[in-house]
Write an enzyme that holds these catalytic residues in place. Sequence first.
Site, PDB file in Angstrom:
ATOM      1  N   GLU A  43      25.106  -6.232 -76.304  1.00  0.00           N
ATOM      2  CA  GLU A  43      23.662  -6.276 -76.015  1.00  0.00           C
ATOM      3  C   GLU A  43      23.396  -6.083 -74.524  1.00  0.00           C
ATOM      4  O   GLU A  43      24.035  -6.717 -73.681  1.00  0.00           O
ATOM      5  CB  GLU A  43      23.103  -7.623 -76.480  1.00  0.00           C
ATOM      6  CG  GLU A  43      21.785  -7.505 -77.198  1.00  0.00           C
ATOM      7  CD  GLU A  43      21.879  -6.678 -78.488  1.00  0.00           C
ATOM      8  OE1 GLU A  43      21.405  -5.523 -78.472  1.00  0.00           O
ATOM      9  OE2 GLU A  43      22.401  -7.189 -79.492  1.00  0.00           O
ATOM     10  N   THR A  45      24.218  -3.667 -72.888  1.00  0.00           N
ATOM     11  CA  THR A  45      25.369  -3.024 -72.254  1.00  0.00           C
ATOM     12  C   THR A  45      25.182  -1.513 -72.141  1.00  0.00           C
ATOM     13  O   THR A  45      25.894  -0.866 -71.371  1.00  0.00           O
ATOM     14  CB  THR A  45      26.659  -3.299 -73.051  1.00  0.00           C
ATOM     15  OG1 THR A  45      26.445  -2.886 -74.397  1.00  0.00           O
ATOM     16  CG2 THR A  45      27.022  -4.775 -73.022  1.00  0.00           C
ATOM     17  N   ASP A  46      24.228  -0.942 -72.888  1.00  0.00           N
ATOM     18  CA  ASP A  46      24.107   0.533 -72.875  1.00  0.00           C
ATOM     19  C   ASP A  46      23.771   1.059 -71.483  1.00  0.00           C
ATOM     20  O   ASP A  46      24.387   2.000 -71.007  1.00  0.00           O
ATOM     21  CB  ASP A  46      23.135   1.056 -73.957  1.00  0.00           C
ATOM     22  CG  ASP A  46      21.745   0.446 -73.934  1.00  0.00           C
ATOM     23  OD1 ASP A  46      21.505  -0.498 -73.141  1.00  0.00           O
ATOM     24  OD2 ASP A  46      20.888   0.932 -74.704  1.00  0.00           O
ATOM     25  N   SER A  77      -1.327   6.684 -87.410  1.00  0.00           N
ATOM     26  CA  SER A  77      -0.255   5.863 -87.969  1.00  0.00           C
ATOM     27  C   SER A  77      -0.822   4.818 -88.912  1.00  0.00           C
ATOM     28  O   SER A  77      -1.879   4.237 -88.640  1.00  0.00           O
ATOM     29  CB  SER A  77       0.505   5.159 -86.837  1.00  0.00           C
ATOM     30  OG  SER A  77       1.312   4.121 -87.367  1.00  0.00           O
ATOM     31  N   GLY A 133      12.749  -6.073 -82.520  1.00  0.00           N
ATOM     32  CA  GLY A 133      14.102  -5.865 -82.018  1.00  0.00           C
ATOM     33  C   GLY A 133      14.943  -5.003 -82.935  1.00  0.00           C
ATOM     34  O   GLY A 133      16.169  -4.961 -82.824  1.00  0.00           O
ATOM     35  N   SER A 136      11.862  -0.025 -83.973  1.00  0.00           N
ATOM     36  CA  SER A 136      10.805   0.822 -84.528  1.00  0.00           C
ATOM     37  C   SER A 136      10.450   1.924 -83.538  1.00  0.00           C
ATOM     38  O   SER A 136       9.991   2.992 -83.931  1.00  0.00           O
ATOM     39  CB  SER A 136       9.571  -0.011 -84.868  1.00  0.00           C
ATOM     40  OG  SER A 136       8.926  -0.469 -83.701  1.00  0.00           O
ATOM     41  N   SER A 137      10.670   1.669 -82.244  1.00  0.00           N
ATOM     42  CA  SER A 137      10.304   2.673 -81.234  1.00  0.00           C
ATOM     43  C   SER A 137      11.171   3.934 -81.378  1.00  0.00           C
ATOM     44  O   SER A 137      10.645   5.048 -81.446  1.00  0.00           O
ATOM     45  CB  SER A 137      10.394   2.103 -79.814  1.00  0.00           C
ATOM     46  OG  SER A 137      11.666   1.579 -79.545  1.00  0.00           O
ATOM     47  N   ASP A 184      19.393   3.077 -79.052  1.00  0.00           N
ATOM     48  CA  ASP A 184      18.545   3.145 -80.242  1.00  0.00           C
ATOM     49  C   ASP A 184      18.394   4.576 -80.750  1.00  0.00           C
ATOM     50  O   ASP A 184      18.452   4.838 -81.957  1.00  0.00           O
ATOM     51  CB  ASP A 184      17.156   2.566 -79.927  1.00  0.00           C
ATOM     52  CG  ASP A 184      17.231   1.135 -79.427  1.00  0.00           C
ATOM     53  OD1 ASP A 184      18.313   0.532 -79.549  1.00  0.00           O
ATOM     54  OD2 ASP A 184      16.221   0.634 -78.908  1.00  0.00           O
ATOM     55  N   TYR A 234      12.845  -7.243 -69.711  1.00  0.00           N
ATOM     56  CA  TYR A 234      13.921  -6.266 -69.899  1.00  0.00           C
ATOM     57  C   TYR A 234      14.202  -5.561 -68.570  1.00  0.00           C
ATOM     58  O   TYR A 234      15.348  -5.433 -68.141  1.00  0.00           O
ATOM     59  CB  TYR A 234      13.500  -5.257 -70.969  1.00  0.00           C
ATOM     60  CG  TYR A 234      14.614  -4.396 -71.493  1.00  0.00           C
ATOM     61  CD1 TYR A 234      15.225  -4.694 -72.707  1.00  0.00           C
ATOM     62  CD2 TYR A 234      15.046  -3.275 -70.795  1.00  0.00           C
ATOM     63  CE1 TYR A 234      16.235  -3.900 -73.206  1.00  0.00           C
ATOM     64  CE2 TYR A 234      16.053  -2.470 -71.278  1.00  0.00           C
ATOM     65  CZ  TYR A 234      16.651  -2.784 -72.486  1.00  0.00           C
ATOM     66  OH  TYR A 234      17.651  -1.996 -72.974  1.00  0.00           O
TER      67      TYR A 234
HETATM   68  P1  ADP Z   1      11.032  -2.335 -81.330  1.00  0.00           P
HETATM   69  O1  ADP Z   1      11.589  -1.009 -80.980  1.00  0.00           O
HETATM   70  O2  ADP Z   1      12.031  -3.437 -81.208  1.00  0.00           O
HETATM   71  O3  ADP Z   1      10.346  -2.376 -82.658  1.00  0.00           O
HETATM   72  P2  ADP Z   1       9.376  -1.719 -79.059  1.00  0.00           P
HETATM   73  O4  ADP Z   1       8.498  -2.569 -78.206  1.00  0.00           O
HETATM   74  O5  ADP Z   1      10.478  -0.993 -78.403  1.00  0.00           O
HETATM   75  O6  ADP Z   1       9.898  -2.658 -80.246  1.00  0.00           O
HETATM   76  O7  ADP Z   1       8.504  -0.641 -79.802  1.00  0.00           O
HETATM   77  C1  ADP Z   1       7.396  -1.029 -80.593  1.00  0.00           C
HETATM   78  C2  ADP Z   1       6.254  -0.080 -80.338  1.00  0.00           C
HETATM   79  O8  ADP Z   1       6.558   1.227 -80.855  1.00  0.00           O
HETATM   80  C3  ADP Z   1       4.975  -0.486 -81.063  1.00  0.00           C
HETATM   81  O9  ADP Z   1       4.243  -1.443 -80.298  1.00  0.00           O
HETATM   82  C4  ADP Z   1       4.252   0.850 -81.166  1.00  0.00           C
HETATM   83  O10 ADP Z   1       3.623   1.172 -79.946  1.00  0.00           O
HETATM   84  C5  ADP Z   1       5.385   1.835 -81.387  1.00  0.00           C
HETATM   85  N1  ADP Z   1       5.631   2.067 -82.830  1.00  0.00           N
HETATM   86  C6  ADP Z   1       6.746   1.791 -83.519  1.00  0.00           C
HETATM   87  N2  ADP Z   1       6.626   2.124 -84.830  1.00  0.00           N
HETATM   88  C7  ADP Z   1       5.389   2.626 -84.978  1.00  0.00           C
HETATM   89  C8  ADP Z   1       4.642   3.122 -86.089  1.00  0.00           C
HETATM   90  N3  ADP Z   1       5.150   3.164 -87.323  1.00  0.00           N
HETATM   91  N4  ADP Z   1       3.371   3.554 -85.838  1.00  0.00           N
HETATM   92  C9  ADP Z   1       2.850   3.514 -84.608  1.00  0.00           C
HETATM   93  N5  ADP Z   1       3.507   3.044 -83.537  1.00  0.00           N
HETATM   94  C10 ADP Z   1       4.749   2.597 -83.699  1.00  0.00           C
HETATM   95 MG    MG Z   2      12.320  -0.407 -79.121  1.00  0.00          MG
END
Ligand code: ADP
Ligand code: MG
Length: 389
Positions: A43, A45-46, A77, A133, A136-137, A184, A234
């Site tokens: 964690e 470490t990347d 979205s 975490g 989703s990003s 990621d 971060y």
């Molecule tokens: P994680 O990557 O851990 O989920 P991040 O803070 O890196 O958290 O990324 C989350 C952000 O990515 C959300 O707040 C949003 O802005 C964007 N995001 C992720 N998935 C979606 C989605 N399905 N639709 C719209 N925005 C998204």
């Molecule tokens: Mg993210």
Amino acid sequence: MVLLDAGSTAELAARARAGLGDVLGSDAAVVGRAPGRVNLIGEHTDYNGGLVLPVALPHATYAAAAARSDGTVRLASAQEPDPFTGHVDRLGPGRATGWAAYAGGVLWALREAGLDVPGLDLYVDGTVPLGAGLSSSAAIECAVAMAVVGLLGLDVDDALRARLVDACIRAETEVAQAPTGGMDQSIALHARAGTALLIDFTAGTHETVDLALDDRTILVTDTRVSHRLTDGGYGSRRAECERAAAELGVTTLREATLEAVEALTDDVVRRRARHIVTEIARVRPTVAALGAADWSALGDLFAASHASMRDDFEISTPELDLAVATAVEAGADGARMTGGGFGGSIVAVVPTAAVRTVVGAIDAAFARAGHAAPAHLLAEPSAGAALVG
Ligand code: ADP
Ligand code: MG
């Protein structure tokens, strides 16, 4: 018990197509899919030239897209209320903001990489929890990248995947301005079902690691304490690691020895660097423990990793600590917080027969402590980004 279902690829691809029609009035030409991920160990470490060991989740983000001839870009979205409208020539840093920075940023970065990205309508939907975490990003970035590749009719070989990784990293760091390190996007694009990915950020290589999980299940628990990578925690950890590397005269902490780290004078910088050096040293033994189905060794490695993140790197929370301790007490082989920290999820390796017990124990402990109910998901190691329709 809240168990987050990954959903079926066919149904979710159809849902994204339907969303594009309903919300933006377009017929989808393609649907790109990219998974979330859970990191087993390694964690922070990347960005220190280290090793990481993520697994792609069955939970994924789907991007349905249709090209436009007027250069307009419309993004919507199912997970975010505000649609975005812009122009494909004007999507770089400062142009697309909020969630649209992640999707629009990819279009910009792919153009910078030389792809002839057209104007388009794009609709996103999926089952990766946001801000948990579980990346989703990168899932949204890589799903958008796949959709674009589909619109352009390109052949998705390993070389193109590597270019997409770089473009998605640029979208996240330069447009969304989250200073993350590249794990990621690499797992989202390079994952193979049934395996983890051992990524070496100094060598710039990655290899699949077969997971003989047999009677074990990878359980992820989202504490529902949402982290924000753009909030500063971060970035300050990253800056402290860079300071440690500079003081030690090394390019990255990958090259530092524990002995040299222990001689650093600043207590905070020393502890940050200690986490990185010890965490990198835990990754290959974790690969070995998984390969040998040595669950006791794996448990020790996860415990040491969690303690290091809690005490030296200081990125854990009371909810994460409680979930980890409860999982182990209830029968998990090992558990640790996973992802960037300051909230988000834990990962546990659990005898499959004990999953319900572990989940029930975490739910009960959270209720007793007055925390919001957590959400759980089963992290069956899954495939990377693909065109699915
Ligand atoms: P994680 O990557 O851990 O989920 P991040 O803070 O890196 O958290 O990324 C989350 C952000 O990515 C959300 O707040 C949003 O802005 C964007 N995001 C992720 N998935 C979606 C989605 N399905 N639709 C719209 N925005 C998204
Ligand atoms: Mg993210």
